[in-house]
Design a protein around this motif. Structure first.
Motif, short mmCIF file in Angstrom:
data_model
loop_
_atom_site.label_atom_id
_atom_site.label_comp_id
_atom_site.label_asym_id
_atom_site.label_seq_id
_atom_site.Cartn_x
_atom_site.Cartn_y
_atom_site.Cartn_z
N LEU A 102 40.67 44.89 62.64
CA LEU A 102 41.70 45.10 63.47
C LEU A 102 42.81 45.97 62.73
O LEU A 102 43.21 45.96 61.60
N ILE A 103 43.12 47.04 63.54
CA ILE A 103 43.83 48.09 62.71
C ILE A 103 44.98 47.77 62.21
O ILE A 103 45.85 47.07 62.69
N ASP A 104 45.09 48.14 60.75
CA ASP A 104 46.28 48.00 60.11
C ASP A 104 46.41 46.48 59.52
O ASP A 104 47.42 45.86 59.05
N HIS A 105 45.57 45.69 60.09
CA HIS A 105 45.41 44.51 59.58
C HIS A 105 44.26 43.74 58.88
O HIS A 105 44.51 43.10 57.66
N TYR A 106 42.97 44.09 59.33
CA TYR A 106 41.75 43.82 58.40
C TYR A 106 40.80 44.85 58.77
O TYR A 106 40.73 45.05 59.82
N ARG A 107 40.14 45.08 57.81
CA ARG A 107 38.72 46.04 57.86
C ARG A 107 37.62 45.31 58.42
O ARG A 107 37.49 44.05 58.32
N ALA A 108 36.79 45.73 59.16
CA ALA A 108 35.58 45.08 59.67
C ALA A 108 34.61 44.58 58.36
O ALA A 108 34.81 45.14 57.25
N ASP A 109 34.10 43.42 58.49
CA ASP A 109 33.49 42.68 57.20
C ASP A 109 31.92 43.50 57.45
O ASP A 109 31.18 42.81 58.19
N ARG A 110 31.86 44.61 56.68
CA ARG A 110 30.39 45.15 56.96
C ARG A 110 29.16 44.24 56.68
O ARG A 110 28.12 44.41 57.39
N GLU A 120 50.59 54.04 62.87
CA GLU A 120 49.93 53.44 64.02
C GLU A 120 50.92 53.04 65.01
O GLU A 120 50.56 53.20 66.11
N ALA A 121 52.06 52.42 64.43
CA ALA A 121 53.02 51.94 65.26
C ALA A 121 53.93 52.98 66.31
O ALA A 121 54.14 52.58 67.17
N THR A 122 53.85 54.05 65.81
CA THR A 122 54.38 55.15 66.57
C THR A 122 53.30 56.12 67.39
O THR A 122 53.80 57.07 68.14
N ALA A 123 52.02 55.93 66.58
CA ALA A 123 51.31 57.35 67.34
C ALA A 123 51.04 57.08 68.78
O ALA A 123 50.62 58.38 69.35
N ALA A 124 51.06 56.01 69.32
CA ALA A 124 51.05 55.80 70.64
C ALA A 124 51.92 56.64 71.68
O ALA A 124 51.71 56.98 72.66
N GLY A 125 53.13 57.16 70.91
CA GLY A 125 53.94 57.78 71.80
C GLY A 125 53.85 59.30 71.38
O GLY A 125 54.73 60.13 71.71
#
Lengths: 246, 275, 275, 246
Positions: B234-242, C207-212
């Motif tokens: 999940l972006i900015d939260h945790y990376r995929a567990d490859r 990422e928090a502002t890139a959407a705009g």
């Protein structure tokens, strides 16, 4: 410096992209070698060439969701893109879906992705398929994910221009609907290409060898690009450039 | 009003037999919700991958929850082919409707705009088109010399699902620049969301971040499910567990391997539809 | 590459005779740029209001810069009718193409998607449709019993203009939730932007502002023009100057009043096209 | 407490919106009275009714740009909306463009805005036109911005339901294609409505008086709604509620 096959192919693609007509290269899913080549060309053209890597966040400039890549291509804002295929035939038709009599599939592949659209829209479409065998390069694909050519009344600003494999580089002529062998990679031969290609293609009188990786570009690739591509393709970067994984 | 509720009741909002829209592998995939649906088990789903699928759809297919699947592709990315999807196609145990990425977006945008179809370039001469009896190639209906074009009928999902980093108490949900989630929610009759956390702040209050917010009136219900995308990222939260994804790919290479993997993933409980 | 340049050269990018797309009154209107175009004066514009116009378009029309105008409406909002637009329509000095808001969005979205037309609901039986020889009512081309529908041909602006709070040195431009600016830029061949300020930060980094953010590759050139929307407002920066808008509405009620207002507004210089 | 005409009309509209079928009211450009009514209903229904005011930022929930209101209506997510018209005829046809033989306009109005679409899509379309004269209510509009009714094969989930003026409230029946007088406002008469209406309409045997503004709602309007509407319509709020302008 000896280039690995991966590095050699990156440099071949970089030459294809280092072309004034290419202002914006997009790289789709699971395409680390094209991704490296695009980033390399961005570096050596001082960012004249824009690079958009669709997956992940690094080098992904899109802010309008999953449709933006396709919209961009439809607008004519993408000059070069890459496609592969589980099967490719002599008419440059691509099969990304499966072998057998669809829908009774013998061997299923992931699916057509955006090829069915992108193949029509992007002017410099580069076919990239490492495995050069008669299993891949067939007389006629079992399923057409995207056709190599279209009738004249079909809107089609784009289409296949070249095909790069582990053995050679071919060009494609939409008028004759045939591939033409351009260069054979060092250590391989015309006969090897013929033996491993299931379709007929044009062979010029003299077939040059594909030029080797340029040492200066190889250096940039290893120093500057390796870390950049690792942001999107960590497993690839780890294997090819021995980057430590984040 | 948007309802904040536990995962258990949220899961009930995905009824058997619905047309379920699922986001792509790299973005906001509600894996905990998907596992809960398999645990139930949900049945006879018509799944729309928006526009491609990965582990979530492979698991649903492997667990026998899927009747038809529409997707531009299904794969585990760097971890290779999606094994249960591949097997199901080869064995003919699901009805696969092959599409192409922009056609999925187009079909949702038609609903978004309230029109019965939208045109899309390309496609002509492909076997994707040849095998879609719902798509239609027509001569330029403007009669302006534009040539033939394909019309893609609207697809209205019954339920769209995704996982987001944060929602507020009004039901506004952060999606950032993953705007295909907005199209998906606009098109769907119901949208059911899991989030890392509920915030007391008003996500719409700050113009700087409002652009990345899906307004509450598209959202039916929200459950707080920390780590709800794992093992995906999940972006900015945790990376995929490859490693975990590779382990899944290996286990799911066989039917038996998949079943024991899932029994473990679901906490040893029951709930595989095919049982 | 996106070019950062002075307003003077930026203005030259709007050539005489182009199809110019202008954002709606409440959003990001580049008033300083518009005044500079009138000062030049720009000639024979085909203006597309996206989808409605206000003071900017009224001034362009009053100054004789506009040959044809396509809009769903033109008005000064709470300050009343747009006086020069009204006069020009009544005197027949511009060719007015009446549209309706969603049809303008639809025409731009068709270009955005690379298709020659898009369908739109409603409209049937209106005199808006009856007076548009480019729009086309067709029987359901899917032959699925959906009834007749109107097809709106794509409109590709030569140049789109707007004013934004901030751009970065790469040329990424903040648009927030005014996403019609994105559609406008996606559809236009060139997009020319004025901004309150250029930042050294990378607008895409968070990422928090890139959407705009509208990515740089859609933007041809940017000029730093502080207070570039005044007397209209710019969200989070300054409110519309309602007294100034009312003063304009009163002055522009007559041709003479408009001319003396504009001479004052342009710093006493020349440049009204009709002179 | 005596209600002003503005406040009276707000309360009439609020009753039209205080209806279980209405979950989401949208208010378009330059509509302060409908805006007040919608905010009032949101308040008295404890936010069961959602309110979206298109202009400005206050109470504007849209994040997808100018098309989102129309998209929402196309999706069936807007249950009530307001339209006016420089001319309205007995078939509920609206003219927002101009009088005379278009394109040779005698008197030009701003334009059709989104009416040409919204009038088809929103189930509870409320026509709101303060001025009740034969100049406005004509036998036949000079230009149809949006037609009152459509042929059966036209997709039209929405259309006109009521017409509110300074004199009265009428309903519209899409089957008979006629307006019907429902109530006449206090201080006005059937004759006055007839004299000032250029088209024929149905008149029931007994025409009740429009109910007065409910005191409790009037109180909420002045205390809670006045400030809220000032965020979008400061000039209106200043005139009607004597709010100080920000």
């Amino acid at each position: 410096m000896t280039a690995s096959l991966d590095e050699f192919l990156v440099c071949v693609i970089a030459r294809l992209l280092d072309d004034p007509a290419v202002r914006h290269v997009a790289v789709g899913a699971a395409s680390p070698i094209p991704g490296c080549a695009a980033l390399l060309v961005r570096e050596i053209t001082s960012s004249r060439v824009r690079v958009s890597i669709i997956h992940g966040n690094a080098n992904n400039p899109f802010t309008d969701g999953g449709c933006e890549l396709f919209d961009c291509a439809g607008q004519g804002r993408i000059d070069a893109f890459f496609l592969g295929g589980a099967q490719i035939d002599g008419g440059a038709n691509l099969n990304l879906v499966g072998t057998g009599a669809y829908p009774n599939i013998d061997k299923r592949f992931p699916g057509s992705f955006g090829s069915t659209f992108m193949y029509f829209m992007v002017p410099k479409m580069i076919l990239f398929r490492l495995e050069h065998t008669r299993r891949v390069f067939v007389p006629r694909v079992d399923f057409v994910s995207a056709p190599g050519t279209s009738a004249p009344d079909v809107y089609r600003p784009g289409g296949p221009k070249v095909l790069l494999t582990e053995l050679c580089l071919m060009s494609f002529d939409a008028t004759t609907r045939r591939f033409r062998l351009e260069t054979v990679h060092p250590g391989h031969s015309l006969e090897e290409v013929r033996d491993n290609t299931g379709f007929d293609f044009e062979v010029p009188k003299r077939v040059p060898e594909t030029p080797a990786a340029e040492p200066d570009r190889l250096d940039i690739l290893r120093t500057k690009i390796a870390g950049e591509i690792a942001k999107t393709y960590p497993a690839f970067a780890s294997r090819v450039f021995d980057t430590s994984e984040a | 009003m948007t309802v904040l509720e536990p995962l258990k009741t949220l899961t009930q909002r995905v009824a058997d037999g619905v047309l379920l829209a699922v986001p792509p592998e790299y973005s906001f995939v509600p894996m905990t919700l998907i596992r809960a649906l398999i645990q139930r088990p949900v049945k006879d789903l018509h799944v729309l991958a928006v526009p491609i699928g990965g582990m979530a759809i492979d698991m649903l297919v492997g667990a026998g929850c899927v009747k038809t699947l529409e997707a531009a592709a299904v794969s585990l990315g760097e971890a290779g082919p999606a094994p249960r999807f591949t097997a199901a196609c080869e064995e003919g145990t699901i009805a696969m409707r092959d599409s192409t990425c922009p056609a999925v977006h187009t079909a949702l945008q038609a609903v978004e705009k309230g029109v019965p179809f939208m045109p899309l370039g390309g496609i002509i001469g492909s076997d994707v088109l040849a095998n879609r009896d719902d798509w239609r190639e027509v001569d330029d209906p403007l009669e302006a010399g534009n040539g033939p074009i394909v019309l893609i009928p609207a697809i209205r999902p019954d339920v769209a699902v995704f996982h987001s980093p944060v929602a507020d108490r009004e039901g506004n949900v952060w999606i950032g620049r993953r705007r295909e989630l907005a199209s998906m929610a606009h098109a769907a009759s119901e949208t059911v969301v899991t989030v890392e956390r509920i915030t007391d702040d008003d996500l719409m209050a700050d113009e700087a971040t409002a652009a990345g917010v899906l307004p509450a009136f598209y959202i039916s219900a929200i459950a707080e499910v920390p780590e709800g995308c794992k093992p995906l990222g999940l972006i900015d939260h945790y990376r995929a567990d490859r490693d975990a994804i590779r382990a899944y790919a290996e286990a799911a290479a066989t039917e038996d391997g998949f079943r024991s993997y899932m029994q473990h993933a679901l906490g040893g409980g029951a709930g595989l539809a095919a049982e």
